[in-house]
Design an enzyme around this catalytic site. Structure first.
Site, PDB file in Angstrom:
ATOM      1  N   CYS A  21       2.623   2.868   8.098  1.00 50.69           N
ATOM      2  CA  CYS A  21       3.917   2.872   7.278  1.00 50.69           C
ATOM      3  C   CYS A  21       4.400   4.624   7.502  1.00 50.69           C
ATOM      4  O   CYS A  21       5.118   4.577   6.908  1.00 50.69           O
ATOM      5  CB  CYS A  21       2.777   2.746   6.020  1.00 50.69           C
ATOM      6  SG  CYS A  21       1.293   3.369   5.387  1.00 50.69           S
ATOM      7  N   HIS A 284      -1.050   5.376   1.131  1.00 46.09           N
ATOM      8  CA  HIS A 284       0.657   4.923   1.681  1.00 46.09           C
ATOM      9  C   HIS A 284       1.854   5.802   1.601  1.00 46.09           C
ATOM     10  O   HIS A 284       2.234   6.195   0.782  1.00 46.09           O
ATOM     11  CB  HIS A 284       0.130   3.167   1.362  1.00 46.09           C
ATOM     12  CG  HIS A 284       1.502   2.589   0.915  1.00 46.09           C
ATOM     13  ND1 HIS A 284       1.847   2.308   2.781  1.00 46.09           N
ATOM     14  CD2 HIS A 284       2.713   1.688   0.966  1.00 46.09           C
ATOM     15  CE1 HIS A 284       2.406   1.403   2.463  1.00 46.09           C
ATOM     16  NE2 HIS A 284       3.230   1.487   1.810  1.00 46.09           N
TER      17      HIS A 284
END
Length: 324
Positions: A21, A284
């Protein structure tokens, strides 16, 4: 999944290859910078491509083209990831990585692949990961700025200037729950006194002395990237700062931090944001990018792309800010 046509070029998701990510967020931001997109889509990069180091730029150009063709909702960045991993094995591991470190890596690789020699003075960078200014490329033309550190000896008052190039400015965050980007900039550019083990060698005195240091911008880049230093280490203890940093979407004025010779347009508008949610080892990354064809903001969360209102661009999870 590559099932439906993308509604608009440049609104293409990126498949997560396994803890990638951080890479996807950075690629979305870079692929939303208008002059960089134009440079690669027009094929201009081919004329500057270095045979020895050209694979990374070619892979980046191919990925960017796929993202801007408007054919798919989502594409895989696997080819670019593999090419970059040959030069930087750390990013081949399926583990958490720092988006800012990856950004500097990509900028340096693209610079190496597209650089041309020039007769400009060589300087080094101690902050933020600069590239060699004796060689120019589309990366230096867009992202590279110049600082000058004014160092004044407190004994003889001799002042020397130390130039330093940068592509990313790493900004300290004040110790408070809420602050502004201007507060972070003031911390970075405030005058500092160097004493004890941090003394500098004065050429006039011929020995180490206490000194006052102040940085100013002497050349502002077309795209300026701010790294908000949310991750800090104190010995073995690591923590993430959850400070809510308020940053403007437009009319960011950098002129207060420029030198007397600073005559460039110092007004900037936000064009992309990298966000980090979660903890240091289990976080994230996502991106917010302003689409330069539609003028609207979009959220990029790996394969998922969604339009968002301007009011949603301001968050307390911002980690990297791209201004143009």
């Amino acid at each position: 999944m590559e099932e439906e046509n993308s509604p608009c070029p440049g609104l293409t998701g990126l498949r997560n290859l396994g803890n990638t990510c951080y890479m996807n967020a950075i690629l979305q931001c870079l692929c939303s910078v208008p002059p960089l997109v134009e440079y690669f889509l027009s094929g201009k990069y081919r004329g500057a491509l270095q045979t020895k180091n050209g694979t990374s730029a070619s892979a980046f150009a191919c990925l960017l083209s796929n993202m801007w063709l408007g054919e798919f909702d989502c594409v895989s960045p696997e080819a670019f990831h593999s090419v970059l991993g040959i030069q930087h094995p750390t990013f081949c591991k399926w583990t958490q990585q720092d988006a800012q470190e990856f950004l500097i890596c990509v900028l340096n690789e693209l610079h190496r692949a597209l650089k041309k020699s020039s007769k400009r003075q060589r300087v080094t960078s101690a902050k933020g990961g600069g590239v060699n200014v004796s060689e120019t490329s589309i990366i230096t033309q867009l992202f590279q700025g110049q600082l000058s550190y004014s160092i004044t000896c407190q004994e003889c008052e001799t002042t020397t200037e130390k130039p330093e190039s940068f592509t990313v400015l790493s900004l300290p965050i004040p110790s408070r729950s809420v602050c502004s980007l201007q507060d972070c900039l003031k911390c970075f550019f405030q005058q500092d006194t160097l004493t004890s083990t941090n003394q500098v060698h004065c050429s006039s005195c011929g020995k180490n002395q206490d000194a006052v240091v102040k940085a100013t911008i002497t050349k502002a880049p077309k795209i300026i990237i701010f790294h908000l230093k949310r991750f800090e280490c104190q010995g073995k203890h690591k923590q993430k700062l959850g400070t809510d940093i308020r940053y403007p979407l437009s009319k960011l004025d950098l002129s207060p931090y420029g030198s007397r010779l600073f005559r460039e347009d110092a007004q900037y508008s936000l064009c992309a944001v990298v966000n980090h949610t979660g903890l240091l080892d289990s976080g994230h990354y996502t991106a917010f990018c302003k689409h330069f064809l539609t003028g609207s903001w979009y959220s990029f969360d790996d394969a998922r792309v969604a339009k968002i209102p301007n009011s949603s661009v301001q968050t307390d999870t911002a980690y990297l800010l791209f201004y143009q």
